[in-house]
Write a protein that holds these residues in place. Structure first.
Motif, PDB file in Angstrom:
ATOM      1  N   ALA A 294       0.845  -1.221  -0.063  1.00  0.00           N
ATOM      2  CA  ALA A 294       0.010   0.099   0.089  1.00  0.00           C
ATOM      3  C   ALA A 294       0.952   1.292   0.044  1.00  0.00           C
ATOM      4  O   ALA A 294       2.032   1.242   0.560  1.00  0.00           O
ATOM      5  CB  ALA A 294      -0.939  -0.017   1.093  1.00  0.00           C
ATOM      6  N   ALA A 295       0.367   2.312  -0.582  1.00  0.00           N
ATOM      7  CA  ALA A 295       1.070   3.576  -0.565  1.00  0.00           C
ATOM      8  C   ALA A 295       0.062   4.500   0.028  1.00  0.00           C
ATOM      9  O   ALA A 295      -1.076   4.565   0.014  1.00  0.00           O
ATOM     10  CB  ALA A 295       1.334   4.122  -2.007  1.00  0.00           C
ATOM     11  N   ILE A 296       0.715   5.330   0.863  1.00  0.00           N
ATOM     12  CA  ILE A 296      -0.050   6.249   1.476  1.00  0.00           C
ATOM     13  C   ILE A 296       0.211   7.876   0.709  1.00  0.00           C
ATOM     14  O   ILE A 296       1.660   8.261   0.541  1.00  0.00           O
ATOM     15  CB  ILE A 296       0.267   6.838   2.988  1.00  0.00           C
ATOM     16  N   ALA A 297      -0.433   8.784   0.261  1.00  0.00           N
ATOM     17  CA  ALA A 297      -0.145   9.932  -0.319  1.00  0.00           C
ATOM     18  C   ALA A 297      -0.859  10.979   0.324  1.00  0.00           C
ATOM     19  O   ALA A 297      -2.011  10.731   1.044  1.00  0.00           O
ATOM     20  CB  ALA A 297      -0.860  10.112  -1.922  1.00  0.00           C
ATOM     21  N   THR A 298      -0.179  12.274   0.459  1.00  0.00           N
ATOM     22  CA  THR A 298      -0.686  13.476   1.219  1.00  0.00           C
ATOM     23  C   THR A 298      -0.737  14.424   0.440  1.00  0.00           C
ATOM     24  O   THR A 298      -0.269  14.705  -0.603  1.00  0.00           O
ATOM     25  CB  THR A 298      -0.003  13.721   2.262  1.00  0.00           C
ATOM     26  N   HIS A 299      -1.953  15.227   0.654  1.00  0.00           N
ATOM     27  CA  HIS A 299      -2.324  16.702   0.167  1.00  0.00           C
ATOM     28  C   HIS A 299      -2.683  17.510   1.062  1.00  0.00           C
ATOM     29  O   HIS A 299      -3.651  17.262   1.689  1.00  0.00           O
ATOM     30  CB  HIS A 299      -3.179  16.407  -1.090  1.00  0.00           C
ATOM     31  N   PHE A 300      -1.857  18.634   1.039  1.00  0.00           N
ATOM     32  CA  PHE A 300      -2.233  19.626   2.055  1.00  0.00           C
ATOM     33  C   PHE A 300      -2.709  20.988   1.315  1.00  0.00           C
ATOM     34  O   PHE A 300      -1.932  21.470   0.642  1.00  0.00           O
ATOM     35  CB  PHE A 300      -0.990  20.028   2.848  1.00  0.00           C
ATOM     36  N   ASN A 301      -4.140  21.138   1.434  1.00  0.00           N
ATOM     37  CA  ASN A 301      -4.714  22.208   0.725  1.00  0.00           C
ATOM     38  C   ASN A 301      -5.242  23.353   1.764  1.00  0.00           C
ATOM     39  O   ASN A 301      -6.087  23.913   1.198  1.00  0.00           O
ATOM     40  CB  ASN A 301      -5.812  21.990  -0.352  1.00  0.00           C
TER      41      ASN A 301
ATOM     42  N   SER B 200      -7.883  -7.046   1.199  1.00  0.00           N
ATOM     43  CA  SER B 200      -8.625  -6.901  -0.049  1.00  0.00           C
ATOM     44  C   SER B 200      -7.516  -7.001  -1.105  1.00  0.00           C
ATOM     45  O   SER B 200      -6.160  -6.920  -0.620  1.00  0.00           O
ATOM     46  CB  SER B 200      -9.381  -5.576  -0.463  1.00  0.00           C
ATOM     47  N   ALA B 201      -7.818  -7.448  -2.538  1.00  0.00           N
ATOM     48  CA  ALA B 201      -6.829  -7.465  -3.518  1.00  0.00           C
ATOM     49  C   ALA B 201      -6.595  -6.418  -4.401  1.00  0.00           C
ATOM     50  O   ALA B 201      -6.000  -6.472  -5.165  1.00  0.00           O
ATOM     51  CB  ALA B 201      -7.358  -8.902  -4.171  1.00  0.00           C
ATOM     52  N   THR B 202      -7.178  -5.183  -3.838  1.00  0.00           N
ATOM     53  CA  THR B 202      -6.998  -4.082  -4.658  1.00  0.00           C
ATOM     54  C   THR B 202      -5.745  -3.619  -5.043  1.00  0.00           C
ATOM     55  O   THR B 202      -4.506  -3.863  -4.080  1.00  0.00           O
ATOM     56  CB  THR B 202      -7.462  -2.667  -3.976  1.00  0.00           C
ATOM     57  N   GLU B 203      -5.349  -3.387  -6.303  1.00  0.00           N
ATOM     58  CA  GLU B 203      -4.001  -3.006  -6.614  1.00  0.00           C
ATOM     59  C   GLU B 203      -4.324  -1.849  -7.562  1.00  0.00           C
ATOM     60  O   GLU B 203      -5.118  -1.711  -8.455  1.00  0.00           O
ATOM     61  CB  GLU B 203      -3.565  -4.107  -7.528  1.00  0.00           C
ATOM     62  N   PRO B 204      -3.293  -0.760  -7.566  1.00  0.00           N
ATOM     63  CA  PRO B 204      -2.541  -0.632  -6.636  1.00  0.00           C
ATOM     64  C   PRO B 204      -3.313  -0.193  -5.139  1.00  0.00           C
ATOM     65  O   PRO B 204      -4.328   0.669  -5.452  1.00  0.00           O
ATOM     66  CB  PRO B 204      -1.557   0.620  -6.879  1.00  0.00           C
ATOM     67  N   ALA B 205      -2.904  -0.816  -3.995  1.00  0.00           N
ATOM     68  CA  ALA B 205      -3.604  -0.281  -2.735  1.00  0.00           C
ATOM     69  C   ALA B 205      -2.954   1.284  -2.436  1.00  0.00           C
ATOM     70  O   ALA B 205      -2.042   1.686  -2.365  1.00  0.00           O
ATOM     71  CB  ALA B 205      -3.527  -1.301  -1.680  1.00  0.00           C
ATOM     72  N   GLN B 206      -3.931   2.012  -2.083  1.00  0.00           N
ATOM     73  CA  GLN B 206      -3.704   3.526  -1.961  1.00  0.00           C
ATOM     74  C   GLN B 206      -4.712   3.860  -0.747  1.00  0.00           C
ATOM     75  O   GLN B 206      -6.014   3.795  -0.729  1.00  0.00           O
ATOM     76  CB  GLN B 206      -3.897   4.439  -3.197  1.00  0.00           C
ATOM     77  N   VAL B 207      -3.803   4.683   0.282  1.00  0.00           N
ATOM     78  CA  VAL B 207      -4.470   5.444   1.145  1.00  0.00           C
ATOM     79  C   VAL B 207      -4.338   6.796   0.796  1.00  0.00           C
ATOM     80  O   VAL B 207      -2.948   7.343   0.542  1.00  0.00           O
ATOM     81  CB  VAL B 207      -4.135   5.246   2.570  1.00  0.00           C
ATOM     82  N   HIS B 208      -5.108   7.989   0.718  1.00  0.00           N
ATOM     83  CA  HIS B 208      -5.037   9.250   0.577  1.00  0.00           C
ATOM     84  C   HIS B 208      -5.329  10.107   1.456  1.00  0.00           C
ATOM     85  O   HIS B 208      -6.492  10.007   2.166  1.00  0.00           O
ATOM     86  CB  HIS B 208      -5.918   9.623  -0.807  1.00  0.00           C
ATOM     87  N   VAL B 209      -4.569  10.726   2.123  1.00  0.00           N
ATOM     88  CA  VAL B 209      -4.885  11.725   3.359  1.00  0.00           C
ATOM     89  C   VAL B 209      -4.806  13.069   2.696  1.00  0.00           C
ATOM     90  O   VAL B 209      -3.778  13.470   2.276  1.00  0.00           O
ATOM     91  CB  VAL B 209      -3.839  11.695   4.460  1.00  0.00           C
TER      92      VAL B 209
END
Lengths: 206, 374
Positions: free
Chosen positions: B247-254, B285-294
């Motif tokens: 899994a990858a975690i991406a961040t965005h600060f707006n 789950s088998a989601t590809e690519p696994a992503q968390v977005h904060v």
């Protein structure tokens, strides 16, 4: 104050549980007394003559199972019903194995509570009655002279007057006199009753 | 081992550098490597002969790779050091393409009018591995602690509530028996009984209120915190877990407002819970690519911290119960996480809401008012 249904002694550290039990048992015709700890009861000067204890298993200080142990050590035969939370059931089972009469889990079913208390008291009273009768009987047996006791033993063994006379080397007439004295002292209506009473004494002393 | 425009390289200097345990790299003011010792060869997997003459950026993954030139010219123009004399953790790029955590300290050498920089690097891989193990262990312990505490709590609570219930049951039973006795004594007793019943019902209620307060862990201690840093430090706790998963975690600060009045620990607790939930859901789950977005948005005097993933999302059937205490779909969960998170949000004057993400998975939005509330 003691009425027909008996005195229940409640020992529980929770005032509300004590008070609700007191009123419930009162409404069902029992007399009650209550203590907020085992230590209070142990230290009390004149303990009321109790027919059944309702004992909380978990209490600060001396707990319920410990108090039960002390009571048994002191030779008390008053029935003990433990009151427990659900988590304490193994403790209660262990207490039953050590001779407690029963246990009830909180909250109680009132019918069950009253029924269990009633039957514990009933059982206790029957035991007490038996004890009294036996003690009385023993006193009566102890009032026999050595010769009367010899006669009694042979009668209980199934010997006739003649057999007794032969065994003791006395006249059948003398046997008859001793036998009448024995029947009178023991207050037996018949030889059959005499035999039964003698068996009871023998069993209780063995 | 010297470049052809050296620096009066001498055999004794080479021997000295090669004896050092730490990797030592010397560059000129454009970042061209002029010296590369044996430890550096081992750390980066390049032979000195091959790397000398190339730029330092060869040894860096993005984003440092793209920005290193700017760092250097900024320093050369302004004299404001970003790293010189400070030292920090950076990521190096091994010849094989894998990244290596290193501690880097930089010094400068001024000789003959030309600036040179010397970098001393220490491999942190082992230390990082150890740290990650400690963090995993700590989080497992914390979880075990919570379960134990909860077990004790429920046992204690069960007793505390059972006592008044026992009294209530016995009082009511007694009342039912006394009600037929038509005399003053019975009436007085009945009145007493009713009073006692309501008193005991309140006693049970107090136990529950105490439990609630306990699960909120006391008063909020709010002060101004940099939200971006707060989010990043929460994410750091997952470095290890993320590296192990796919899994990858991406961040965005707006958001524009930097400082927010919050209880730092509690808001981090919320973020950690939400991110952990996402990672758990993705792991199953088998989601590809696994992503968390904060991401953080700002609107109408509120900050919105949104944690969403592209996992399976919440079963619509369970949505209404998400924030209920003791509701859980996890095998070993106790079902207090989200309920406590929402309590924390509400205590901040904000809220925590769920809806299905446009990415397909779960989307939790923690809203926090920018104005100071209580």
């Amino acid at each position: 104050m003691k009425s027909g249904k008996g005195l229940v002694c409640i020992i529980d550290d929770d005032e509300a549980v004590r008070e609700s039990l007191r009123i419930l048992l009162f409404s069902a015709g029992f007399d009650t007394c209550s203590f907020e700890s085992a230590d209070d009861w142990l230290e009390s000067e004149d303990k009321p003559s109790t027919d059944v204890f309702l004992l909380d298993i978990r209490m600060p200080g001396t707990d319920g199972t410990e108090l039960h142990r002390i009571m048994l050590e002191q030779g008390s035969r008053v029935p003990v019903i433990f009151i427990t939370g659900h988590g304490d059931i193994p403790l209660a089972v262990a207490a039953i194995q050590r001779g407690a009469t029963d246990f009830l889990t909180k909250p109680f079913e009132d019918g069950e509570l009253i029924e269990r208390i009633g039957s514990a008291i009933e059982q206790f009273r029957q035991e007490q009655q038996r004890d009294r009768e036996l003690a009385d009987l023993r006193r009566r047996f102890e009032s026999l002279t050595p010769r009367e006791r010899d006669v009694l033993e042979l009668i209980v063994d199934g010997k006739s007057n003649k057999g007794v006379a032969t065994a003791l080397s006395i006249s059948p007439r003398t046997v008859e006199i001793h036998r009448a004295r024995v029947m009178e002292k023991i207050a037996a209506e018949s030889v059959a009753e005499l035999v039964r009473m003698a068996e009871n004494i023998r069993m209780s002393s063995s | 081992m010297t470049h052809d425009l050296p620096y009066n390289g001498s055999a004794s200097l080479d021997a000295l550098l090669d004896a050092a345990v730490d990797a030592i790299i010397i560059s000129d003011d454009e970042g061209t490597i002029v010296q590369f010792n044996s430890a550096a060869e081992r750390l980066f997997g390049y032979a000195a002969a091959d790397i000398i003459g190339q730029n330092l950026t060869t040894l860096m993954p993005p984003p440092d790779r793209n920005q290193h030139g700017q760092y250097m010219s900024r320093y050369l123009n302004s004299g404001q050091p970003a790293i010189i004399g400070i030292g920090r953790e950076v990521t190096g790029l091994h010849a094989s393409g894998r990244t290596v955590p290193v501690h880097l300290s930089v010094g400068e050498i001024k000789s003959g009018g030309r600036e040179r920089f010397v970098g001393i690097l220490r491999d942190l891989s082992e230390q990082k591995k150890y740290e990650a193990a400690v963090i995993t262990l700590e989080s497992q312990l914390a979880h075990a602690d919570r379960l134990v505490a909860l077990g004790e709590l429920t046992a204690g609570m069960a007793h505390e509530i059972n006592q008044p219930l026992t009294a209530i049951a016995a009082f009511s039973d007694a009342g039912a028996r006394l009600i037929d006795n038509d005399n003053d004594a019975a009436r007085t007793e009945l009145k007493n009984i009713c009073g006692r019943i309501s008193q005991q019902a309140r006693r049970a209620g107090d136990v529950i209120a105490r439990l609630r307060r306990l699960s909120q862990k006391g008063e909020l201690s709010k002060s101004s915190h940099d939200l971006q840093r707060l989010v990043q430090s929460a994410l750091q706790l997952f470095d290890h877990e993320v590296r192990r998963s796919n899994a990858a975690i991406a961040t965005h600060f707006n958001h524009r407002t930097k400082l927010v009045p919050v209880d730092e620990i509690q808001i981090q607790q919320v973020l950690v819970n939400l991110i952990k939930n996402s990672l758990d859901a993705l792991a199953e789950s088998a989601t590809e690519p696994a992503q968390v977005h904060v991401h953080v948005e700002e609107e109408d005097e509120h900050l919105y911290i949104i944690v969403e993933d592209n996992g399976p999302g919440v079963d619509p059937e369970n949505e209404p119960h998400l924030f209920e205490p003791f509701f859980t779909t996890k095998d070993h969960g106790v079902g207090l996480g989200l309920s406590i998170c929402r309590n924390i949000a509400v205590a901040h004057g904000g809220n925590l809401r769920y809806k299905r993400s446009e990415r397909g998975g779960a989307r939790f939005t923690l809203s926090l008012p920018l104005t100071y509330i209580g």
